[in-house]
Write an enzyme that holds these catalytic residues in place. Sequence first.
Site, PDB file in Angstrom:
ATOM      1  N   HIS A 135      45.357 -10.210 -55.740  1.00  0.00           N
ATOM      2  CA  HIS A 135      45.991 -11.026 -54.697  1.00  0.00           C
ATOM      3  C   HIS A 135      45.022 -11.427 -53.576  1.00  0.00           C
ATOM      4  CE1 HIS A 135      46.118  -7.815 -51.668  1.00  0.00           C
ATOM      5  NE2 HIS A 135      46.218  -7.022 -52.719  1.00  0.00           N
ATOM      6  N   HIS A 144      31.321 -18.020 -61.382  1.00  0.00           N
ATOM      7  CA  HIS A 144      31.688 -17.588 -62.743  1.00  0.00           C
ATOM      8  C   HIS A 144      32.106 -16.120 -62.678  1.00  0.00           C
ATOM      9  CE1 HIS A 144      30.338 -17.073 -67.243  1.00  0.00           C
ATOM     10  NE2 HIS A 144      31.581 -16.665 -67.021  1.00  0.00           N
TER      11      HIS A 144
HETATM   12  C1  COA Z   1      21.943  -7.769 -63.496  1.00  0.00           C
HETATM   13  C2  COA Z   1      21.177  -8.686 -64.410  1.00  0.00           C
HETATM   14  C3  COA Z   1      21.320 -10.149 -63.957  1.00  0.00           C
HETATM   15  C4  COA Z   1      19.708  -8.273 -64.304  1.00  0.00           C
HETATM   16  O1  COA Z   1      18.984  -8.994 -65.219  1.00  0.00           O
HETATM   17  P1  COA Z   1      17.372  -9.018 -65.085  1.00  0.00           P
HETATM   18  O2  COA Z   1      17.037  -9.660 -63.791  1.00  0.00           O
HETATM   19  O3  COA Z   1      16.852  -9.665 -66.318  1.00  0.00           O
HETATM   20  O4  COA Z   1      16.991  -7.501 -64.951  1.00  0.00           O
HETATM   21  P2  COA Z   1      16.350  -6.513 -66.051  1.00  0.00           P
HETATM   22  O5  COA Z   1      17.093  -6.578 -67.332  1.00  0.00           O
HETATM   23  O6  COA Z   1      14.877  -6.763 -66.050  1.00  0.00           O
HETATM   24  O7  COA Z   1      16.646  -5.098 -65.408  1.00  0.00           O
HETATM   25  C5  COA Z   1      16.058  -4.683 -64.163  1.00  0.00           C
HETATM   26  C6  COA Z   1      16.541  -3.264 -63.907  1.00  0.00           C
HETATM   27  O8  COA Z   1      17.946  -3.279 -63.620  1.00  0.00           O
HETATM   28  C7  COA Z   1      18.685  -2.484 -64.567  1.00  0.00           C
HETATM   29  N1  COA Z   1      19.909  -3.233 -64.889  1.00  0.00           N
HETATM   30  C8  COA Z   1      19.991  -4.488 -65.382  1.00  0.00           C
HETATM   31  N2  COA Z   1      21.271  -4.843 -65.528  1.00  0.00           N
HETATM   32  C9  COA Z   1      22.006  -3.789 -65.136  1.00  0.00           C
HETATM   33  C10 COA Z   1      23.406  -3.567 -65.097  1.00  0.00           C
HETATM   34  N3  COA Z   1      24.261  -4.524 -65.443  1.00  0.00           N
HETATM   35  N4  COA Z   1      23.837  -2.383 -64.626  1.00  0.00           N
HETATM   36  C11 COA Z   1      22.940  -1.416 -64.255  1.00  0.00           C
HETATM   37  N5  COA Z   1      21.607  -1.573 -64.281  1.00  0.00           N
HETATM   38  C12 COA Z   1      21.147  -2.749 -64.726  1.00  0.00           C
HETATM   39  C13 COA Z   1      17.757  -2.375 -65.758  1.00  0.00           C
HETATM   40  O9  COA Z   1      18.050  -1.211 -66.500  1.00  0.00           O
HETATM   41  C14 COA Z   1      16.409  -2.323 -65.101  1.00  0.00           C
HETATM   42  O10 COA Z   1      16.220  -1.036 -64.577  1.00  0.00           O
HETATM   43  P3  COA Z   1      14.736  -0.357 -64.551  1.00  0.00           P
HETATM   44  O11 COA Z   1      13.903  -1.238 -63.660  1.00  0.00           O
HETATM   45  O12 COA Z   1      14.999   1.004 -63.994  1.00  0.00           O
HETATM   46  O13 COA Z   1      14.262  -0.380 -65.966  1.00  0.00           O
HETATM   47  C15 COA Z   1      21.667  -8.601 -65.901  1.00  0.00           C
HETATM   48  O14 COA Z   1      21.260  -7.380 -66.501  1.00  0.00           O
HETATM   49  C16 COA Z   1      23.182  -8.687 -66.025  1.00  0.00           C
HETATM   50  O15 COA Z   1      23.927  -7.705 -65.898  1.00  0.00           O
HETATM   51  N6  COA Z   1      23.640  -9.937 -66.278  1.00  0.00           N
HETATM   52  C17 COA Z   1      25.041 -10.241 -66.428  1.00  0.00           C
HETATM   53  C18 COA Z   1      25.256 -10.939 -67.755  1.00  0.00           C
HETATM   54  C19 COA Z   1      26.684 -11.350 -67.927  1.00  0.00           C
HETATM   55  O16 COA Z   1      27.619 -10.654 -67.590  1.00  0.00           O
HETATM   56  N7  COA Z   1      26.860 -12.552 -68.467  1.00  0.00           N
HETATM   57  C20 COA Z   1      28.176 -13.110 -68.655  1.00  0.00           C
HETATM   58  C21 COA Z   1      28.153 -14.112 -69.769  1.00  0.00           C
HETATM   59  S1  COA Z   1      29.775 -14.667 -70.132  1.00  0.00           S
END
Ligand code: COA
Length: 207
Positions: A135, A144
């Site tokens: 709500h 998104h």
């Molecule tokens: C958060 C996010 C944007 C980070 O992506 P990134 O910039 O490429 O980051 P990396 O994958 O290089 O990860 C960097 C650090 O964050 C951590 N991390 C990444 N995503 C995380 C998450 N969702 N939760 C917890 N930790 C996360 C990684 O383990 C890494 O940790 P480290 O440095 O200790 O190894 C991505 O992981 C994410 O969650 N994207 C959302 C995707 C999504 O939901 N899409 C919807 C499509 S419909």
Amino acid sequence: MKKIIIIGAGGHGQVVADALLLMKEAEPVAFLDENPALIGTEVLGIPVPGGNSYLSKIEHDGVVLALGNNALRKRIFEELTKAGENLFTVIHPSAIISPSVKIGAGCMILAGAVINTGAEIKDNTIINTNSTIEHHNMIGPHAHIAPGSTLGGEVTVGEESMVGIGATVLPRVIIGNKAMLGAGSTATRKIPDGVTAAGMPAKRLKF
Ligand SMILES: CC(C)(COP(=O)(O)OP(=O)(O)OC[C@H]1O[C@@H](n2cnc3c(N)ncnc32)[C@H](O)[C@@H]1OP(=O)(O)O)[C@@H](O)C(=O)NCCC(=O)NCCS
């Protein structure tokens, strides 16, 4: 029956087409996509004649931008609005939406989404599969909310921001503009503009 063109024939575009095919008042007449591999084919039985230049060549009443990239979706939304196009909002019939909810132009409200009392969804926003907008949320334009995420009451999500798959936002928390909450993360306090935060509780990621 309103004739709707879907821009983007990728995975998200096909999910949007499925929702549109179930709507009573509108139907998809074409996908437009710049991908040469798709041009001249049919996707879900819907023709893909070409890229965006085909907009003026196909009779239509509205357009929906099925593009996952928020910045790109915003740019095209602004261009098409300026050009006088009607940006159509697609709502899957299984979405549960309070009658008090306000929804802007060009939104995509997908299967199983729940949007509760008094929430406002601004233009060109994706409320993806099975997400819950509690709500009095205010979801900014070009945002998104990814599948399976849950936003508590009175949450604010800024312009062009993304809440990742399965993430949780506690009540009254603010997600700033162009911010990103990682998949499966829990936002317990404000995420400032432009910041990517992840984890439980969500913390700013170090790059
Ligand atoms: C958060 C996010 C944007 C980070 O992506 P990134 O910039 O490429 O980051 P990396 O994958 O290089 O990860 C960097 C650090 O964050 C951590 N991390 C990444 N995503 C995380 C998450 N969702 N939760 C917890 N930790 C996360 C990684 O383990 C890494 O940790 P480290 O440095 O200790 O190894 C991505 O992981 C994410 O969650 N994207 C959302 C995707 C999504 O939901 N899409 C919807 C499509 S419909």
